[in-house]
Scaffold this active site. Structure first.
Site, PDB file in Angstrom:
ATOM      1  N   ARG A   1      18.469   8.146   0.275  1.00 41.08           N
ATOM      2  CA  ARG A   1      17.097   8.229   0.810  1.00 41.08           C
ATOM      3  C   ARG A   1      16.038   8.470  -0.259  1.00 41.08           C
ATOM      4  O   ARG A   1      14.940   8.932   0.024  1.00 41.08           O
ATOM      5  CB  ARG A   1      16.995   9.297   1.901  1.00 41.08           C
ATOM      6  CG  ARG A   1      17.925   9.038   3.056  1.00 41.08           C
ATOM      7  CD  ARG A   1      17.455   9.711   4.324  1.00 41.08           C
ATOM      8  NE  ARG A   1      18.354   9.374   5.406  1.00 41.08           N
ATOM      9  CZ  ARG A   1      19.440  10.075   5.723  1.00 41.08           C
ATOM     10  NH1 ARG A   1      19.749  11.163   5.057  1.00 41.08           N
ATOM     11  NH2 ARG A   1      20.205   9.690   6.707  1.00 41.08           N
TER      12      ARG A   1
ATOM     13  N   LYS B   1       5.553  -1.523  -5.709  1.00 36.91           N
ATOM     14  CA  LYS B   1       6.106  -2.511  -4.776  1.00 36.91           C
ATOM     15  C   LYS B   1       7.537  -2.814  -5.201  1.00 36.91           C
ATOM     16  O   LYS B   1       7.785  -3.182  -6.356  1.00 36.91           O
ATOM     17  CB  LYS B   1       5.280  -3.798  -4.793  1.00 36.91           C
ATOM     18  CG  LYS B   1       4.020  -3.700  -3.957  1.00 36.91           C
ATOM     19  CD  LYS B   1       3.384  -5.060  -3.782  1.00 36.91           C
ATOM     20  CE  LYS B   1       2.136  -4.952  -2.939  1.00 36.91           C
ATOM     21  NZ  LYS B   1       1.403  -6.229  -2.850  1.00 36.91           N
TER      22      LYS B   1
ATOM     23  N   GLU C   1      -1.004 -13.677 -14.543  1.00 33.63           N
ATOM     24  CA  GLU C   1      -1.419 -12.420 -13.902  1.00 33.63           C
ATOM     25  C   GLU C   1      -2.535 -11.747 -14.697  1.00 33.63           C
ATOM     26  O   GLU C   1      -3.412 -11.100 -14.122  1.00 33.63           O
ATOM     27  CB  GLU C   1      -0.221 -11.468 -13.740  1.00 33.63           C
ATOM     28  CG  GLU C   1       0.929 -12.011 -12.888  1.00 33.63           C
ATOM     29  CD  GLU C   1       0.673 -11.991 -11.371  1.00 33.63           C
ATOM     30  OE1 GLU C   1      -0.426 -11.578 -10.939  1.00 33.63           O
ATOM     31  OE2 GLU C   1       1.589 -12.419 -10.622  1.00 33.63           O
TER      32      GLU C   1
ATOM     33  N   LYS D   1      -5.192  -2.654 -12.567  1.00 37.61           N
ATOM     34  CA  LYS D   1      -4.197  -2.513 -11.498  1.00 37.61           C
ATOM     35  C   LYS D   1      -4.103  -1.056 -11.044  1.00 37.61           C
ATOM     36  O   LYS D   1      -4.034  -0.764  -9.843  1.00 37.61           O
ATOM     37  CB  LYS D   1      -2.826  -3.019 -11.964  1.00 37.61           C
ATOM     38  CG  LYS D   1      -1.767  -2.785 -10.901  1.00 37.61           C
ATOM     39  CD  LYS D   1      -0.909  -3.940 -10.594  1.00 37.61           C
ATOM     40  CE  LYS D   1      -0.088  -3.682  -9.332  1.00 37.61           C
ATOM     41  NZ  LYS D   1       1.002  -4.589  -9.146  1.00 37.61           N
TER      42      LYS D   1
ATOM     43  N   GLU E   1      -1.636  -1.063   0.458  1.00 40.85           N
ATOM     44  CA  GLU E   1      -2.259  -2.360   0.764  1.00 40.85           C
ATOM     45  C   GLU E   1      -2.808  -2.428   2.198  1.00 40.85           C
ATOM     46  O   GLU E   1      -2.537  -3.368   2.946  1.00 40.85           O
ATOM     47  CB  GLU E   1      -1.274  -3.506   0.500  1.00 40.85           C
ATOM     48  CG  GLU E   1      -2.003  -4.827   0.315  1.00 40.85           C
ATOM     49  CD  GLU E   1      -1.126  -5.914  -0.296  1.00 40.85           C
ATOM     50  OE1 GLU E   1      -0.565  -5.695  -1.380  1.00 40.85           O
ATOM     51  OE2 GLU E   1      -1.046  -6.986   0.316  1.00 40.85           O
TER      52      GLU E   1
ATOM     53  N   ARG F   1      -6.172  -3.581  -2.032  1.00 47.35           N
ATOM     54  CA  ARG F   1      -5.053  -3.945  -2.921  1.00 47.35           C
ATOM     55  C   ARG F   1      -4.677  -5.425  -2.799  1.00 47.35           C
ATOM     56  O   ARG F   1      -4.181  -6.021  -3.749  1.00 47.35           O
ATOM     57  CB  ARG F   1      -3.832  -3.056  -2.638  1.00 47.35           C
ATOM     58  CG  ARG F   1      -2.665  -3.402  -3.558  1.00 47.35           C
ATOM     59  CD  ARG F   1      -1.583  -2.369  -3.564  1.00 47.35           C
ATOM     60  NE  ARG F   1      -0.492  -2.814  -4.418  1.00 47.35           N
ATOM     61  CZ  ARG F   1       0.490  -2.057  -4.844  1.00 47.35           C
ATOM     62  NH1 ARG F   1       0.543  -0.801  -4.497  1.00 47.35           N
ATOM     63  NH2 ARG F   1       1.437  -2.554  -5.627  1.00 47.35           N
TER      64      ARG F   1
ATOM     65  N   ASN G   1      -3.493 -10.258  -5.045  1.00 48.41           N
ATOM     66  CA  ASN G   1      -2.687 -11.433  -4.683  1.00 48.41           C
ATOM     67  C   ASN G   1      -3.463 -12.736  -4.773  1.00 48.41           C
ATOM     68  O   ASN G   1      -3.101 -13.707  -4.095  1.00 48.41           O
ATOM     69  CB  ASN G   1      -2.132 -11.257  -3.268  1.00 48.41           C
ATOM     70  CG  ASN G   1      -1.029 -10.224  -3.237  1.00 48.41           C
ATOM     71  OD1 ASN G   1      -0.197 -10.187  -4.142  1.00 48.41           O
ATOM     72  ND2 ASN G   1      -1.027  -9.382  -2.237  1.00 48.41           N
TER      73      ASN G   1
ATOM     74  N   HIS H   1      -1.573 -16.005  -4.755  1.00 48.96           N
ATOM     75  CA  HIS H   1      -0.175 -15.731  -4.415  1.00 48.96           C
ATOM     76  C   HIS H   1       0.256 -16.366  -3.092  1.00 48.96           C
ATOM     77  O   HIS H   1       1.430 -16.660  -2.911  1.00 48.96           O
ATOM     78  CB  HIS H   1       0.090 -14.225  -4.373  1.00 48.96           C
ATOM     79  CG  HIS H   1       0.144 -13.584  -5.736  1.00 48.96           C
ATOM     80  ND1 HIS H   1      -0.877 -13.679  -6.664  1.00 48.96           N
ATOM     81  CD2 HIS H   1       1.110 -12.835  -6.341  1.00 48.96           C
ATOM     82  CE1 HIS H   1      -0.543 -13.020  -7.755  1.00 48.96           C
ATOM     83  NE2 HIS H   1       0.658 -12.499  -7.597  1.00 48.96           N
TER      84      HIS H   1
ATOM     85  N   HIS I   1       3.416 -18.362  -3.354  1.00 46.88           N
ATOM     86  CA  HIS I   1       4.681 -18.049  -2.660  1.00 46.88           C
ATOM     87  C   HIS I   1       5.182 -19.265  -1.882  1.00 46.88           C
ATOM     88  O   HIS I   1       6.388 -19.509  -1.801  1.00 46.88           O
ATOM     89  CB  HIS I   1       4.492 -16.868  -1.707  1.00 46.88           C
ATOM     90  CG  HIS I   1       4.341 -15.557  -2.419  1.00 46.88           C
ATOM     91  ND1 HIS I   1       3.944 -14.406  -1.796  1.00 46.88           N
ATOM     92  CD2 HIS I   1       4.545 -15.216  -3.712  1.00 46.88           C
ATOM     93  CE1 HIS I   1       3.906 -13.411  -2.672  1.00 46.88           C
ATOM     94  NE2 HIS I   1       4.262 -13.886  -3.849  1.00 46.88           N
TER      95      HIS I   1
ATOM     96  N   HIS J   1       7.445 -17.337 -11.044  1.00 46.03           N
ATOM     97  CA  HIS J   1       6.411 -16.754 -10.181  1.00 46.03           C
ATOM     98  C   HIS J   1       5.015 -16.962 -10.796  1.00 46.03           C
ATOM     99  O   HIS J   1       4.082 -17.400 -10.119  1.00 46.03           O
ATOM    100  CB  HIS J   1       6.713 -15.267  -9.981  1.00 46.03           C
ATOM    101  CG  HIS J   1       5.634 -14.528  -9.248  1.00 46.03           C
ATOM    102  ND1 HIS J   1       5.297 -14.819  -7.949  1.00 46.03           N
ATOM    103  CD2 HIS J   1       4.805 -13.525  -9.639  1.00 46.03           C
ATOM    104  CE1 HIS J   1       4.309 -14.020  -7.564  1.00 46.03           C
ATOM    105  NE2 HIS J   1       3.998 -13.238  -8.563  1.00 46.03           N
TER     106      HIS J   1
HETATM  107  N1  GLY Z   1       1.456  -7.735  -7.315  1.00 44.95           N
HETATM  108  C1  GLY Z   1       0.473  -7.306  -6.404  1.00 44.95           C
HETATM  109  C2  GLY Z   1       0.535  -5.853  -6.086  1.00 44.95           C
HETATM  110  O1  GLY Z   1       1.247  -5.113  -6.730  1.00 44.95           O
HETATM  111  O2  GLY Z   1      -0.109  -5.409  -5.173  1.00 44.95           O
END
Ligand code: GLY
Length: 365
Positions: free
Chosen positions: A125, A147, A189, A231, A241, A245, A249, A252, A256, A269
């Site tokens: 956990r 993330k 990025e 960031k 998010e 946040r 993206n 993205h 994606h 990516h």
């Molecule tokens: N890669 C986008 C984020 O970390 O929110």
């Protein structure tokens, strides 16, 4: 080159990002993190040969070494970012009887970082982990902000958790062995931060793109620092998010869709994000939000970074629509996109003329 430190400010989950040439083998960096505890290093088969031996040597020679240190080698590539591969980490932790005071170290790019972080979030956990990103892309993006997760055949990063590391350790020296394609993927990025949040950083990138592509260490360190700074600010404002946040993206949602239609790992990516950002800028232009000159400016810089500026020729409108509809930014069936209001100012919004997106996708190929 000096050590640069940033903080990701998240209350009791606050942690430092250290950017330093030689950090991977610095006793000063590692002693406080690993002394007298169980340490599991998660890396991949490529880095197991390239970086792991000298990292192990450094840790083993510390004044107070870990109580126990083991490593697990994952197969290398986005196509292996799966629940099956994740189990290799749990197998290693359980076979070695690691307890909940152990430390997991993610030594690798985004794939290793996302999986090691998710394993840390789940094992007993939740155990502590440290990110040691070894690609430009993971240094400026995926290692920061918590993330973690794996892909599902029906959607990228669909299974995962927000789980912050104890520290992010960035050694700029490791970039010297980075293949040019990976360098370009990371620059996608980096360019993203200029487009979404900092017009003067974008100008700086335009001035220094040749030096960055030539792997100039000081320029790369400066680009990493500014990217992580942006960031860290965005993550501190919206860790899970709920809103802002999502601007991280940019490109993205298109990207994606490209990655899943082509098969994970076929396009890197960052390559998919490069082409996706061009498409997001182009849609912003179609909507009358930015000028054609701004859109062309973004495209030119992305091209100079060695990235694709068009989606794969074989990709259809249907494939785009299917891929974009499983994006995590879809809420109540409504597609939200990150678009530009100007260079340096992004918004995440469902409030755009969807017909313009359909026209854009229908013109592909
Ligand atoms: N890669 C986008 C984020 O970390 O929110």
């Amino acid at each position: 080159m000096t050590t640069q430190t940033l903080t990701v400010d998240l209350g009791d989950r606050t942690y430092p990002i250290t950017i330093q040439s030689g950090a991977l083998t610095s006793a000063q960096v590692w002693s406080p993190l690993v002394a007298d505890r169980q340490v599991m290093i998660v890396t991949n088969e490529t880095l197991g040969q390239l970086l792991l031996p000298r990292f192990l040597e450094c840790i083993e020679s510390l004044a107070v070494p870990p109580k126990k240190m083991k490593h697990v080698l994952l197969p290398d590539g986005e196509q292996y970012k799966t629940l099956d591969t994740l189990n290799l980490i749990f197998d290693a932790l359980l076979e070695q009887r690691f307890d909940r005071r152990c430390l997991i170290i993610a030594l690798g790019g985004g794939v290793v970082g996302d999986m090691a972080g998710f394993a840390a979030a789940c094992y007993q956990r939740g155990v502590e982990f440290v990110q040691v990103p070894t690609t430009l892309l993971s240094q400026v993006d995926s290692s920061v902000g918590g993330k973690t997760g794996v892909n599902h055949p029906l959607g990228k990063n669909m299974i995962g958790a927000f789980y912050q590391p104890q520290a992010v350790i960035i050694d700029t020296d490791v970039l010297s062995s980075l293949p040019p394609r990976e360098l370009s993927a990371g620059l996608a990025e980096v360019i993203k931060y200029g487009l979404i949040a900092d017009a003067s950083f974008l100008l700086w990138l335009e001035e220094h793109m040749e030096g960055l592509m030539a792997c100039n260490t000081q320029l790369l360190a400066d680009a990493i620092y500014r990217s992580c700074q942006i960031k860290a600010q965005v993550v501190a404002a919206d860790e899970r998010e709920g809103g802002i946040r999502a601007i991280l993206n940019l490109g993205h949602t298109y990207g994606h869709a490209i990655e899943s239609a082509q098969g994970y790992g076929v396009w890197l990516h960052g390559e998919a994000v490069g082409a996706g950002m061009v498409m997001a800028c182009e849609l912003s232009q179609r909507l009358g939000w930015i000028t054609e000159a701004d859109s062309e400016r973004a495209k030119k810089l992305i091209m100079r970074a060695g990235l694709p500026v068009e989606p794969p020729k074989n990709m259809t409108q249907d494939e785009f629509q299917a891929g974009m509809s499983v994006d995590k930014k879809v809420l109540d069936g409504q597609l939200r996109l990150v678009l530009l209001r100007s260079i340096g100012q992004a918004v995440v919004t469902a409030d755009f003329d969807v017909a313009q997106l359909e026209v854009q996708l229908s013109e592909l190929g």
